[in-house]
Design a protein around this motif. Structure first.
Motif, PDB file in Angstrom:
ATOM      1  N   VAL A 144       3.101  -4.561   0.156  1.00  0.00           N
ATOM      2  CA  VAL A 144       3.340  -5.192  -1.138  1.00  0.00           C
ATOM      3  C   VAL A 144       2.143  -6.081  -1.428  1.00  0.00           C
ATOM      4  CG1 VAL A 144       4.822  -6.695  -2.494  1.00  0.00           C
ATOM      5  CG2 VAL A 144       5.834  -5.132  -0.821  1.00  0.00           C
ATOM      6  N   VAL A 145       1.455  -5.819  -2.518  1.00  0.00           N
ATOM      7  CA  VAL A 145       0.276  -6.596  -2.903  1.00  0.00           C
ATOM      8  C   VAL A 145       0.600  -7.317  -4.205  1.00  0.00           C
ATOM      9  CG1 VAL A 145      -2.187  -6.564  -3.420  1.00  0.00           C
ATOM     10  CG2 VAL A 145      -1.224  -4.893  -1.805  1.00  0.00           C
ATOM     11  N   THR A 146       0.530  -8.653  -4.152  1.00  0.00           N
ATOM     12  CA  THR A 146       0.802  -9.460  -5.342  1.00  0.00           C
ATOM     13  C   THR A 146      -0.433 -10.274  -5.686  1.00  0.00           C
ATOM     14  OG1 THR A 146       1.763 -11.202  -3.965  1.00  0.00           O
ATOM     15  CG2 THR A 146       3.277  -9.612  -4.928  1.00  0.00           C
ATOM     16  N   ARG A 147      -0.579 -10.534  -6.975  1.00  0.00           N
ATOM     17  CA  ARG A 147      -1.740 -11.290  -7.429  1.00  0.00           C
ATOM     18  C   ARG A 147      -1.404 -12.772  -7.499  1.00  0.00           C
ATOM     19  NH1 ARG A 147      -0.123  -8.799 -12.045  1.00  0.00           N
ATOM     20  NH2 ARG A 147      -1.652  -7.144 -11.785  1.00  0.00           N
ATOM     21  N   GLY A 148      -2.445 -13.550  -7.398  1.00  0.00           N
ATOM     22  CA  GLY A 148      -2.294 -14.994  -7.500  1.00  0.00           C
ATOM     23  C   GLY A 148      -3.669 -15.632  -7.580  1.00  0.00           C
ATOM     24  N   CYS A 149      -3.713 -16.912  -7.311  1.00  0.00           N
ATOM     25  CA  CYS A 149      -4.972 -17.667  -7.341  1.00  0.00           C
ATOM     26  C   CYS A 149      -4.999 -18.630  -6.176  1.00  0.00           C
ATOM     27  CB  CYS A 149      -5.104 -18.462  -8.644  1.00  0.00           C
ATOM     28  SG  CYS A 149      -5.814 -17.518 -10.004  1.00  0.00           S
ATOM     29  N   LEU A 150      -6.188 -18.842  -5.654  1.00  0.00           N
ATOM     30  CA  LEU A 150      -6.394 -19.934  -4.718  1.00  0.00           C
ATOM     31  C   LEU A 150      -6.608 -21.213  -5.506  1.00  0.00           C
ATOM     32  CD1 LEU A 150      -8.732 -18.098  -2.196  1.00  0.00           C
ATOM     33  CD2 LEU A 150      -6.308 -18.617  -1.916  1.00  0.00           C
ATOM     34  N   SER A 151      -6.374 -22.337  -4.862  1.00  0.00           N
ATOM     35  CA  SER A 151      -6.344 -23.604  -5.597  1.00  0.00           C
ATOM     36  C   SER A 151      -7.686 -24.006  -6.177  1.00  0.00           C
ATOM     37  CB  SER A 151      -5.811 -24.720  -4.687  1.00  0.00           C
ATOM     38  OG  SER A 151      -6.423 -24.692  -3.414  1.00  0.00           O
ATOM     39  N   LEU A 152      -8.786 -23.379  -5.774  1.00  0.00           N
ATOM     40  CA  LEU A 152     -10.077 -23.635  -6.416  1.00  0.00           C
ATOM     41  C   LEU A 152     -10.278 -22.785  -7.657  1.00  0.00           C
ATOM     42  CD1 LEU A 152     -12.505 -24.005  -3.377  1.00  0.00           C
ATOM     43  CD2 LEU A 152     -11.799 -25.786  -4.969  1.00  0.00           C
ATOM     44  N   GLY A 153      -9.300 -21.915  -7.966  1.00  0.00           N
ATOM     45  CA  GLY A 153      -9.381 -21.099  -9.168  1.00  0.00           C
ATOM     46  C   GLY A 153      -9.804 -19.667  -8.924  1.00  0.00           C
ATOM     47  N   HIS A 154      -9.996 -19.255  -7.672  1.00  0.00           N
ATOM     48  CA  HIS A 154     -10.427 -17.895  -7.383  1.00  0.00           C
ATOM     49  C   HIS A 154      -9.224 -16.948  -7.430  1.00  0.00           C
ATOM     50  CE1 HIS A 154     -13.535 -20.443  -5.587  1.00  0.00           C
ATOM     51  NE2 HIS A 154     -14.360 -19.409  -5.675  1.00  0.00           N
ATOM     52  N   PRO A 155      -9.273 -15.908  -8.276  1.00  0.00           N
ATOM     53  CA  PRO A 155      -8.218 -14.898  -8.221  1.00  0.00           C
ATOM     54  C   PRO A 155      -8.176 -14.255  -6.841  1.00  0.00           C
ATOM     55  CG  PRO A 155      -9.533 -14.671 -10.212  1.00  0.00           C
ATOM     56  CD  PRO A 155     -10.261 -15.643  -9.345  1.00  0.00           C
ATOM     57  N   ALA A 156      -6.976 -14.029  -6.342  1.00  0.00           N
ATOM     58  CA  ALA A 156      -6.833 -13.501  -4.982  1.00  0.00           C
ATOM     59  C   ALA A 156      -5.594 -12.633  -4.914  1.00  0.00           C
ATOM     60  CB  ALA A 156      -6.754 -14.634  -3.956  1.00  0.00           C
ATOM     61  N   LEU A 157      -5.510 -11.830  -3.869  1.00  0.00           N
ATOM     62  CA  LEU A 157      -4.383 -10.950  -3.625  1.00  0.00           C
ATOM     63  C   LEU A 157      -3.717 -11.343  -2.315  1.00  0.00           C
ATOM     64  CD1 LEU A 157      -5.956  -7.485  -4.533  1.00  0.00           C
ATOM     65  CD2 LEU A 157      -4.558  -8.966  -5.990  1.00  0.00           C
ATOM     66  N   LEU A 158      -2.399 -11.379  -2.346  1.00  0.00           N
ATOM     67  CA  LEU A 158      -1.615 -11.561  -1.128  1.00  0.00           C
ATOM     68  C   LEU A 158      -1.111 -10.190  -0.693  1.00  0.00           C
ATOM     69  CD1 LEU A 158      -0.107 -13.199   1.024  1.00  0.00           C
ATOM     70  CD2 LEU A 158       1.740 -13.522  -0.652  1.00  0.00           C
ATOM     71  N   VAL A 159      -1.583  -9.731   0.453  1.00  0.00           N
ATOM     72  CA  VAL A 159      -1.210  -8.423   0.980  1.00  0.00           C
ATOM     73  C   VAL A 159      -0.212  -8.639   2.110  1.00  0.00           C
ATOM     74  CG1 VAL A 159      -2.027  -6.296   2.018  1.00  0.00           C
ATOM     75  CG2 VAL A 159      -3.464  -7.503   0.365  1.00  0.00           C
ATOM     76  N   SER A 160       1.033  -8.189   1.893  1.00  0.00           N
ATOM     77  CA  SER A 160       2.081  -8.276   2.913  1.00  0.00           C
ATOM     78  C   SER A 160       2.382  -6.875   3.405  1.00  0.00           C
ATOM     79  CB  SER A 160       3.344  -8.929   2.344  1.00  0.00           C
ATOM     80  OG  SER A 160       3.085 -10.240   1.890  1.00  0.00           O
ATOM     81  N   GLU A 161       2.204  -6.641   4.695  1.00  0.00           N
ATOM     82  CA  GLU A 161       2.446  -5.334   5.296  1.00  0.00           C
ATOM     83  C   GLU A 161       3.567  -5.453   6.310  1.00  0.00           C
ATOM     84  OE1 GLU A 161      -1.187  -3.860   6.923  1.00  0.00           O
ATOM     85  OE2 GLU A 161      -1.998  -3.269   4.977  1.00  0.00           O
ATOM     86  N   PHE A 162       4.481  -4.469   6.245  1.00  0.00           N
ATOM     87  CA  PHE A 162       5.604  -4.396   7.176  1.00  0.00           C
ATOM     88  C   PHE A 162       5.481  -3.065   7.930  1.00  0.00           C
ATOM     89  CE2 PHE A 162       6.683  -6.941   3.543  1.00  0.00           C
ATOM     90  CZ  PHE A 162       7.352  -8.031   4.051  1.00  0.00           C
ATOM     91  N   LYS A 163       5.412  -3.161   9.236  1.00  0.00           N
ATOM     92  CA  LYS A 163       5.250  -1.969  10.071  1.00  0.00           C
ATOM     93  C   LYS A 163       6.343  -1.954  11.129  1.00  0.00           C
ATOM     94  CE  LYS A 163       0.205  -2.270   9.629  1.00  0.00           C
ATOM     95  NZ  LYS A 163      -1.070  -2.421  10.369  1.00  0.00           N
ATOM     96  N   ARG A 164       6.851  -0.757  11.377  1.00  0.00           N
ATOM     97  CA  ARG A 164       7.810  -0.622  12.473  1.00  0.00           C
ATOM     98  C   ARG A 164       6.999  -0.378  13.741  1.00  0.00           C
ATOM     99  NH1 ARG A 164      13.098  -0.039  12.441  1.00  0.00           N
ATOM    100  NH2 ARG A 164      13.084   0.448  10.226  1.00  0.00           N
ATOM    101  N   LEU A 165       7.038  -1.357  14.630  1.00  0.00           N
ATOM    102  CA  LEU A 165       6.268  -1.307  15.856  1.00  0.00           C
ATOM    103  C   LEU A 165       7.206  -1.245  17.052  1.00  0.00           C
ATOM    104  CD1 LEU A 165       3.561  -4.015  15.077  1.00  0.00           C
ATOM    105  CD2 LEU A 165       3.397  -1.545  14.755  1.00  0.00           C
ATOM    106  N   PHE A 166       6.761  -0.540  18.068  1.00  0.00           N
ATOM    107  CA  PHE A 166       7.521  -0.435  19.304  1.00  0.00           C
ATOM    108  C   PHE A 166       7.031  -1.505  20.262  1.00  0.00           C
ATOM    109  CE2 PHE A 166       8.051   3.615  17.353  1.00  0.00           C
ATOM    110  CZ  PHE A 166       9.340   4.012  17.682  1.00  0.00           C
ATOM    111  N   VAL A 167       7.981  -2.278  20.784  1.00  0.00           N
ATOM    112  CA  VAL A 167       7.674  -3.374  21.707  1.00  0.00           C
ATOM    113  C   VAL A 167       8.469  -3.175  22.968  1.00  0.00           C
ATOM    114  CG1 VAL A 167       7.679  -5.872  22.037  1.00  0.00           C
ATOM    115  CG2 VAL A 167       7.254  -4.928  19.768  1.00  0.00           C
ATOM    116  N   ALA A 168       7.797  -3.265  24.117  1.00  0.00           N
ATOM    117  CA  ALA A 168       8.451  -3.107  25.415  1.00  0.00           C
ATOM    118  C   ALA A 168       8.951  -4.457  25.883  1.00  0.00           C
ATOM    119  CB  ALA A 168       7.474  -2.516  26.417  1.00  0.00           C
ATOM    120  N   HIS A 169      10.281  -4.584  26.022  1.00  0.00           N
ATOM    121  CA  HIS A 169      10.889  -5.792  26.555  1.00  0.00           C
ATOM    122  C   HIS A 169      11.317  -5.532  27.996  1.00  0.00           C
ATOM    123  CE1 HIS A 169      11.109  -8.499  23.091  1.00  0.00           C
ATOM    124  NE2 HIS A 169      11.253  -7.397  22.361  1.00  0.00           N
ATOM    125  N   LYS A 170      11.173  -6.544  28.828  1.00  0.00           N
ATOM    126  CA  LYS A 170      11.429  -6.365  30.255  1.00  0.00           C
ATOM    127  C   LYS A 170      12.886  -6.019  30.547  1.00  0.00           C
ATOM    128  CE  LYS A 170      11.873 -11.398  30.618  1.00  0.00           C
ATOM    129  NZ  LYS A 170      11.397 -12.625  31.325  1.00  0.00           N
TER     130      LYS A 170
END
Length: 967
Positions: free
Chosen positions: A266-292
């Motif tokens: 999901v990529v949303t637009r916004g601004c940094l507080s100095l006025g620079h247009p910026a994108l917030l990129v949120s990525e969700f991945k299904r990852l395999f994790v080995a638990h003991k």
């Protein structure tokens, strides 16, 4: 392996096949599919050492509906699953795109609920392909599935119809928020913003592209993606008018397998507080994790990054700064980060448990790293002169839908005062930059080595081009001011802020072209040898100018912000404690400075300074600290220069002994420090005081026409004075009369002036010759007056007047009678006073009969002394006589009686002492006998106390019983 609900519209079974009920009516096959998507909660970051999150909330979508139209050429259908699943010969029905004013057709359309709580339909014609019969291989039956294709076999285009409402709220930590779903509806539905008072405004619209969409009974295996242009400013304004949230979604990618999310971006637009247009990129991945303990487990993991879209932002007039950008010393700020490291996730608020609840977008947030701490963006800044400096700073990301939310942005910068203050204090480590746009004729005059910049948030002016409701500006800074360092070596980096006149009206509106003010005025600590004893100008300077250098804060502004005149109260405050000749506060002698005088500061070049110093009527209205490069390129010169007229102080108290007359006085100070490239310093100081007079006790006046001081490295200080004259006034005027009446050589050295590096000593020494007329004789009479002006600030001006001296008193004799005495008075400006004197009188006689001779004398006198608040007064009587017979027998008698009174801080005492001495000499034998008696009587402080008079054990009881028998 197949779950589906099939409904028939306008079809009936005639015993063999399915035929139309009404040939002209629409004939439809409606297929209901099980939920195609599962919306899952996203846990925190997982690794092999962390405990597994346990159970997570999940929500399935509702059923999806596929509607197919039976084309006219198909007259009948077999009543079989194979026939009903042969969708390639059928026409998929979409939900029509309704235009304003066009009624709905009433026909059902295909609606896919994917992802959960978002309803999709076809944007263009599509086809469905599926196996009408089970697929068996190796003894296994494959899961039934249907593949969605575009009209020509490519990507299928989809659009969102609406969000599902009225259902229980889902967890806040899910890949797609309600705000994201609403944005998908807005950006894919091809709608327009309708306002009754305005023309329709088109929105950026593009369909979702399905590279793959496979429907199954266990959920869809899909790959969707979409990208959209920015919303126009007019559209954003219309959204605000309609009380709706402007969409901020830029891009969306979604990959699922059998309804389970594998990857969501999901990529949303916004601004940094100095006025620079910026994108917030949120990525969700299904990852395999080995638990003991739990083996391998798979969870959705979130990773956020920010990408600046436009790394460079320009500042200046018209960008929304309250003061046309003067509070921002940079013209361009460029962020060099291409992308940030993984960030700490920021989730939107959990939706309200109401069917009509509006979706909540992400709040503005400080960009913090996943492991903790702020991400420090690297900023390359360009100042007013094109000079580049770099620094790092944390920034706030503001979602596009919250750019006009001043309160949220302001709260972020003020919520934790200590933490936010540190975030806004940015070190520059001594990089040189221009703090203001320098005048065209003085390039580089506003450049400083900056240790730190302190930013603050201000509200944007209406109509400004800045994208946010608040703007970061420089509120203060730590800078080096080279002109201060030779006079205040401990200054180092000093705290400054923009001058209010410069900030409101520009540098040209200030008489001295000021642009910075010291937050705390810096005192110029001059040693006595650096001021020539003329003054102790430990003045405070506060205002930094581009032309005059550093000057005190002496500018008074009017209601419009324009400088009207100098505020002499502030000038006097700046010179509080500075002494002229170590005697009078300099702050009380400063003459008013007019607007005309202030105007000279704006063009105060080296030539103009010299002209003002040479001009008898010229003034430099404020002490000026300047720095310039030496012409030969060997280093830099720092200069402190000031020339001011003095004014008559307020009427003095009648008790004041020393009065300063500065009616025509002019004070000039000029100090130069040359700093070589190797760091060596040489300081030369010139001081001048003209037309000043000192009146002591109303009886002596000392006029000084010109007093100069010059100190050059390697040489002794050069002090010169001209036009010094001492005149006696009032009761002592007779001294001047006496001087004019007697020959010049009668006074010995007469008037004298002694100028030394430590100070000035001037006065008269008048010694009268011995005068004898008959039986009258007058000898050892002298008059002396002396004024001492020390250059050491720890010592005060003093004046001494004497008639003869204790070591050489005057003598007066008339026949058998005679006497003598002396008198001395010393006063100083610190309040000290010393007075001493004595007078003696008496007579004597001698008798010689040949066989016997003798004599007798009687003398009496009085002495007094006042010193250090102690007083001593005494009188004495001395009588002596002798008789000698043929030189064989000699008898002498001496009687001495003295009475003195002494008063000290601790008390007073009266002493009396008497001595009688008798001496007898017979031939070779002599004998002397003395009798002495002394008594003293202490004053009140020396009396015994009540406790000293009574002993508690022996006397107290008797004392109490004496009062009417009381115990």
């Amino acid at each position: 392996m197949l779950v589906a609900d099939i409904s028939l519209v306008n079809l009936r079974f005639d015993g063999r096949r399915l035929v139309r009920r009404e040939p002209a009516a629409p004939t439809l096959i409606v297929v209901g599919l099980p939920p195609q998507h599962v919306r899952e909660e996203v846990p925190g970051k997982q690794d092999s050492t962390a405990d597994p999150p346990g159970s997570l909330e999940a929500f399935t979508s509702g059923v999806s509906q596929l509607v197919f139209s039976v084309p006219p050429e198909v007259e009948s259908l077999d009543l079989s699953l194979t026939s009903l699943l042969d969708w390639e010969r059928l026409v998929p029905m979409t939900v029509p795109l309704l235009q304003p004013g066009v009624p709905a057709s009433g026909l059902p359309g295909s609606v896919l609920e994917f992802p959960t709580r978002l309803f999709l339909t076809y944007d263009e014609p599509v086809t469905w392909t599926c196996r009408p019969e089970p697929h068996d291989a190796d003894g296994r039956t494959g899961l039934w599935h249907a593949l969605l294709n575009g009209e020509r076999g490519g990507e299928a285009l989809l659009r969102a119809l609406r969000r599902a409402e009225g259902r229980p709220p889902v967890p806040a930590h899910v890949p797609l928020t309600e705000a994201n779903l609403e944005d998908l509806v807005t950006l894919t539905s091809r709608t327009e913003l309708i306002d009754a008072d305005k023309a329709p405004i088109p929105l950026p619209s593009a369909p979702l592209r399905a590279e793959q969409f496979v429907a199954t009974p266990l959920g869809a295996s899909a790959h969707l993606h979409g990208a959209w242009d920015d919303v126009s400013p007019d559209a954003k304004e219309q959204f605000r008018t309609l009380m709706r949230r402007s969409p901020e979604l830029v891009a969306y990618d979604h990959i699922t397998g059998l309804g389970r999310d594998q990857f969501v971006r999901v990529v949303t637009r916004g601004c940094l507080s100095l006025g620079h247009p910026a994108l917030l990129v949120s990525e969700f991945k299904r990852l395999f994790v080995a638990h003991k303990d739990d083996g391998v487990v798979a969870y959705l993991q979130r990773e956020d990054r920010i990408l600046p879209r436009e790394p460079e932002v320009h500042y200046g007039e018209g960008t929304g700064f309250p003061n046309q950008g003067r509070e921002m010393p940079f013209r361009v700020l460029r962020i060099t980060d291409r992308v940030t490291p993984p960030l700490k996730p920021v989730w939107p608020p959990r939706p309200l448990d109401r069917p009509d609840a509006q979706p909540q977008a992400t709040e503005p947030f400080w960009v913090e790293l996943e492991g903790g701490g702020d991400h420090q963006f690297t900023v390359l800044a360009t100042d007013h002169e094109g000079r580049k400096v770099s620094f790092t700073t944390p920034l706030v990301f503001v979602p596009d839908s919250r750019t006009e939310d001043w309160k949220a942005l302001n709260d972020l910068h003020t919520s934790d005062e200590t933490k936010e203050r540190k975030r806004l204090e940015r070190p520059l480590h001594g990089q040189v930059m221009a703090m203001a746009q320098p005048p065209a004729d003085a390039p580089g005059s506003t450049a400083h080595a900056v240790g730190e910049l302190v930013f603050t948030l201000v509200r944007k002016e209406a109509g400004g081009g800045h994208p946010l409701a608040g703007m970061l500006v420089v509120s203060s800074a730590e800078v080096r001011v080279p002109a201060l360092e030779p006079f205040a070596p401990e200054a180092g980096d000093v705290s400054v802020e923009f001058d209010p006149v410069y900030r409101a009206r520009g540098m040209a509106a200030h008489p001295a072209r000021a642009y910075l003010d010291l937050k705390k005025a810096v005192g110029l600590d001059f040693a006595a040898e650096k001021a020539g004893g003329l003054a102790r100008p430990n003045a405070e300077v506060k205002v930094i100018t581009s032309q005059a250098g550093v000057v005190p804060d002496m500018f008074r502004t009017g209601p419009t912000g324009a400088v009207e005149a100098a505020d002499m109260r502030d000038v006097a405050k700046a010179f509080d404690g500075a002494k002229l000749l170590g005697l009078v506060d300099l702050s009380a002698l400063l003459a008013p400075v007019t607007t005309e005088h202030l105007g000279r500061l704006k063009q105060l070049g080296d030539a103009e300074i010299q002209n003002l110093l040479d001009d008898a009527e010229g003034v430099i209205p404020a002490p000026v600290l300047r720095v310039r490069d030496l012409a030969d390129g060997t280093g830099r010169e720092l200069r402190y220069v000031w020339k001011t007229k003095l004014q008559k102080p307020q009427p003095a108290s009648p008790d004041e002994v020393f009065l300063l007359d500065v009616t025509r006085a002019v004070l000039t100070l000029d100090a130069r420090t040359a700093i070589a490239k190797d760091g060596g310093q040489k300081t030369s100081v010139e001081g001048r005081l003209r037309n000043v007079a000192l009146v002591i006790g109303g009886v002596v006046r000392v006029d000084i026409a010109d007093l100069r001081f010059r100190a050059v490295p390697g040489n002794k200080p050069d002090v010169s004075a001209s036009g010094l004259e001492m005149r006696f006034l009032g009761e002592l005027r007779f001294i001047d009369t006496l001087r004019s009446a007697l020959p010049a050589d009668a006074f010995g050295s007469g008037a004298y002036v002694d100028v030394q590096p430590w100070g000035i000593r001037t006065g008269y020494a008048l010694a009268l010759p011995t005068i004898g007329i008959g039986v009258f004789s007058l000898a050892n009479v002298s008059l002396k007056a002396e004024l001492t002006i020390p250059f050491d600030p720890g010592k005060a001006i003093s004046f001494r007047f004497s008639v003869s001296e204790r070591q050489r008193p005057f003598n007066v004799t008339v026949s058998l009678f005679g006497g003598g005495g002396y008198f001395s008075l010393l006063v100083d400006a610190a309040g000290g006073i010393e007075v001493e004197g004595a007078i003696e009188f008496g007579g004597g006689a001698a008798l010689n009969l040949g066989v016997a001779s003798g004599g007798v004398s009687i003398m009496a006198g009085v002495r007094f002394e006042v010193r250090d608040r102690s007083v001593k007064v005494g009188g004495y009587l001395r009588c002596n006589g002798f008789l000698s017979v043929l030189g064989i027998v000699t008898v002498s008698v001496e009687f001495y009686l003295e009475l003195t009174y002494e008063k000290h801080a601790g008390g007073s005492v009266v002493r009396g002492r008497g001595t009688l001495t008798v001496s007898v000499k017979i031939a070779f034998f002599s004998k002397s006998v003395s009798l002495e008696l002394e008594r003293s009587f202490p004053g009140a402080p020396g009396d015994p106390s009540f406790v000293d008079c009574f002993d508690e054990e022996t006397h107290w009881k008797d004392y109490c019983l004496s009062f009417d028998g009381a115990p």
